[in-house]
Design a protein around this motif. Structure first.
Motif, mmCIF file in Angstrom:
data_model
loop_
_atom_site.group_PDB
_atom_site.id
_atom_site.type_symbol
_atom_site.label_atom_id
_atom_site.label_comp_id
_atom_site.label_asym_id
_atom_site.label_seq_id
_atom_site.Cartn_x
_atom_site.Cartn_y
_atom_site.Cartn_z
ATOM 1 N N ARG A 38 0.810 -1.220 0.000
ATOM 2 C CA ARG A 38 0.000 0.000 0.000
ATOM 3 C C ARG A 38 0.845 1.272 0.000
ATOM 4 O O ARG A 38 0.321 2.375 -0.158
ATOM 5 N N GLY A 39 2.134 1.131 0.221
ATOM 6 C CA GLY A 39 3.005 2.298 0.215
ATOM 7 C C GLY A 39 2.830 3.192 1.426
ATOM 8 O O GLY A 39 2.922 4.425 1.326
ATOM 9 N N CYS A 40 2.576 2.591 2.572
ATOM 10 C CA CYS A 40 2.431 3.380 3.795
ATOM 11 C C CYS A 40 3.315 2.784 4.882
ATOM 12 O O CYS A 40 3.802 1.655 4.770
ATOM 13 N N GLY A 41 3.533 3.550 5.938
ATOM 14 C CA GLY A 41 4.343 3.061 7.034
ATOM 15 C C GLY A 41 3.532 2.183 7.975
ATOM 16 O O GLY A 41 2.305 2.241 8.004
ATOM 17 N N GLN A 67 -6.059 -4.723 7.756
ATOM 18 C CA GLN A 67 -6.348 -4.598 6.328
ATOM 19 C C GLN A 67 -7.236 -3.393 6.053
ATOM 20 O O GLN A 67 -7.055 -2.682 5.059
ATOM 21 N N ASN A 68 -8.200 -3.167 6.933
ATOM 22 C CA ASN A 68 -9.072 -1.999 6.783
ATOM 23 C C ASN A 68 -8.267 -0.708 6.901
ATOM 24 O O ASN A 68 -8.471 0.246 6.142
ATOM 25 N N ALA A 69 -7.328 -0.691 7.848
ATOM 26 C CA ALA A 69 -6.497 0.503 8.043
ATOM 27 C C ALA A 69 -5.603 0.758 6.833
ATOM 28 O O ALA A 69 -5.491 1.892 6.350
ATOM 29 N N PHE A 70 -4.961 -0.287 6.320
ATOM 30 C CA PHE A 70 -4.092 -0.127 5.149
ATOM 31 C C PHE A 70 -4.895 0.308 3.920
ATOM 32 O O PHE A 70 -4.402 1.042 3.067
ATOM 33 N N LYS A 71 -6.121 -0.145 3.853
ATOM 34 C CA LYS A 71 -6.961 0.159 2.696
ATOM 35 C C LYS A 71 -7.342 1.636 2.644
ATOM 36 O O LYS A 71 -7.405 2.234 1.563
ATOM 37 N N PHE A 72 -7.578 2.242 3.825
ATOM 38 C CA PHE A 72 -8.130 3.597 3.831
ATOM 39 C C PHE A 72 -7.169 4.680 4.316
ATOM 40 O O PHE A 72 -7.475 5.863 4.195
ATOM 41 N N THR A 73 -6.022 4.295 4.879
ATOM 42 C CA THR A 73 -5.099 5.333 5.330
ATOM 43 C C THR A 73 -4.544 6.092 4.128
ATOM 44 O O THR A 73 -4.384 5.541 3.032
ATOM 45 N N ARG A 74 -4.275 7.363 4.309
ATOM 46 C CA ARG A 74 -3.828 8.205 3.196
ATOM 47 C C ARG A 74 -2.390 7.879 2.795
ATOM 48 O O ARG A 74 -1.597 7.416 3.622
ATOM 49 N N TYR A 134 -4.735 6.888 9.330
ATOM 50 C CA TYR A 134 -4.850 8.288 8.936
ATOM 51 C C TYR A 134 -5.722 8.374 7.684
ATOM 52 O O TYR A 134 -5.322 8.901 6.653
ATOM 53 N N GLY A 135 -6.928 7.855 7.822
ATOM 54 C CA GLY A 135 -7.855 7.826 6.691
ATOM 55 C C GLY A 135 -8.754 9.035 6.590
ATOM 56 O O GLY A 135 -9.652 9.069 5.745
ATOM 57 N N GLY A 136 -8.561 10.018 7.462
ATOM 58 C CA GLY A 136 -9.367 11.237 7.383
ATOM 59 C C GLY A 136 -10.564 11.262 8.308
ATOM 60 O O GLY A 136 -11.299 12.245 8.349
ATOM 61 N N GLY A 137 -10.792 10.188 9.044
ATOM 62 C CA GLY A 137 -11.927 10.169 9.965
ATOM 63 C C GLY A 137 -13.150 9.496 9.372
ATOM 64 O O GLY A 137 -13.159 9.068 8.215
ATOM 65 N N LEU A 138 -14.193 9.402 10.181
ATOM 66 C CA LEU A 138 -15.410 8.685 9.805
ATOM 67 C C LEU A 138 -16.523 9.652 9.425
ATOM 68 O O LEU A 138 -16.559 10.784 9.915
ATOM 69 N N PRO A 139 -17.456 9.216 8.579
ATOM 70 C CA PRO A 139 -18.632 10.048 8.301
ATOM 71 C C PRO A 139 -19.405 10.302 9.593
ATOM 72 O O PRO A 139 -19.494 9.430 10.456
ATOM 73 N N ALA A 140 -19.957 11.481 9.726
ATOM 74 C CA ALA A 140 -20.671 11.852 10.951
ATOM 75 C C ALA A 140 -21.799 10.870 11.246
ATOM 76 O O ALA A 140 -22.621 10.566 10.381
ATOM 77 N N GLY A 141 -21.816 10.372 12.481
ATOM 78 C CA GLY A 141 -22.888 9.487 12.923
ATOM 79 C C GLY A 141 -22.849 8.082 12.354
ATOM 80 O O GLY A 141 -23.818 7.334 12.496
#
Length: 378
Positions: free
Chosen positions: A249-252, A280-287, A310-317
């Motif tokens: 995924r190219g992330c740390g 896997q969920n974290a690697f998929k969505f982290t920036r 560091y995926g930017g956070g969750l949709p509200a609610g």
């Protein structure tokens, strides 16, 4: 005449039925009952009796149906079916459906006795026919909807079970492919860390298939035994496979040190699956150019395993909705939307809790909370 008696005492009869309902356990008069239950039936009964006193008595079957349970649409039948449907939706049983109409019959009998009112045999036959048809249609619809709901729920659970199996199968296969590709590209020996990842992935595939065969033979129950194992070893085991996913995924990927004396009691395979899905969920969505952090530590009598992205956070609610099966919020729809659902179920089967904390604009932290145990010091 019975229809005059019923019309003049309509509110009193409805009130008596409500009182009877209120006295039954776990049952209150609902809006649906007031619309489609006794009040509506009482009006249709009065209408039927009036028609039978007219010069066209045969027309009453349009309102109340014919005797003997013969098939055919009627106003009473349609209203009773709706009443049965509503009671099922509200969580009541089939005997409570029958009780509603029995209440009215009892209320009519009691009030007639109190008022010293007398009615003809034909009128009582009509009353019994209307009650019989209403009960039959209400129970039929109740049973049909109940069976339909059970079949729908079974299909949903079966779809989720098959989806979960496919999801876990793909996870193990994906990790095995990563390990094989890394070993091939680097000409690495299979007895090193990469070979261990490949071996564990293949073993996981084997266990997953074995468990699916066991589930087919024994539909209910989890025969897997809990064991006490080192938290540090468990995190290190996860670390090797996660490193390969992070590189792809190219992330740390940062793993903090773990107290070697901490231990977990549970089904290791299920917890490994849960943590693997979170990573896997974290690697998929982290920036891009950020990192995923894995942190395991103890607080009081609990062990916390945290996965931060560091995926930017969750949709509200939407925090809790993320754990629902087949739910996806991101733009990447490559998965089935089952990973977090599987992770939560796996954690809960180990008497643990899986929660998520949103860091708006930054990312989120998934936390597995388990009972704290300790290894015997050597």
């Amino acid at each position: 005449m019975l229809h005059t008696f019923l019309a003049n005492n309509r509110e009193a009869l409805i009130s008596r039925c409500r009182i009877k309902v209120a006295h039954r356990p776990t049952r209150d008069a609902s809006v649906q009952q007031l619309e489609n239950g006794v009040p509506l039936f009482l009006g249709q009964l009065i209408n039927t009796l009036r028609i039978e006193q007219s010069d066209r008595p045969a027309d009453s079957v349009v309102v109340s149906g014919s005797a003997g349970g013969n098939a055919g649409r009627s106003e009473i039948g349609e209203a009773a079916a709706q009443h049965g449907h509503e009671l099922l939706r509200l969580g009541y049983t089939v005997d409570q459906v029958v009780h509603d109409y029995g209440d009215l019959c009892q209320a009519i009998t009691d009030l007639a006795h109190e008022r010293d009112a007398s009615f003809s045999i034909d009128e009582f036959r009509t009353l019994n026919r209307c009650l019989d048809n209403a009960i039959a249609d209400a129970v039929t619809e109740f049973s049909y909807q109940r069976d339909f709901n059970l079949a729908t729920e079974f299909a949903r659970e079966e779809g989720e079970r098959i989806g979960s199996f496919a999801h876990e199968l793909r996870n193990f296969l994906h990790t095995a492919n990563l390990a094989f590709a890394a070993a091939k590209a680097g000409n690495l020996p299979l007895f090193g860390a990469t070979g261990a990842v490949l071996e564990r992935s293949l073993a996981g595939l084997g266990k997953l298939i074995d468990h699916s065969i066991e589930d087919a033979r024994i539909p209910a129950g989890d025969s897997a035994k809990w064991t006490l194992f080192s938290l540090s070893d468990f995190i290190n085991e996860t670390k090797h496979a996660a490193n390969l996913a992070a590189q792809l995924r190219g992330c740390g990927f940062v793993v903090t040190s773990v107290d070697p004396h901490l231990a977990v009691s549970g089904n290791r395979d299920l917890l490994y699956s849960a943590l693997g899905n979170l990573l896997q969920n974290a690697f998929k969505f982290t920036r891009p150019n950020t990192e995923v952090t894995l942190n395991a530590y103890a607080v009081a009598d609990k062990i916390l395993i945290e996965v931060k992205d560091y995926g930017g956070g969750l949709p509200a609610g939407k925090a809790e909705a993320m754990f629902l099966p087949f739910t996806q919020f991101g733009t990447d729809k490559s998965g089935l939307g089952l990973g977090l659902s599987i992770a939560r179920r796996s954690v809960e089967l180990n008497d643990g809790i899986l929660s998520v904390r949103d860091i708006p604009g930054v990312g989120c932290v998934f936390t597995i909370t388990l009972a704290r145990h300790a290894l015997m010091k050597k």
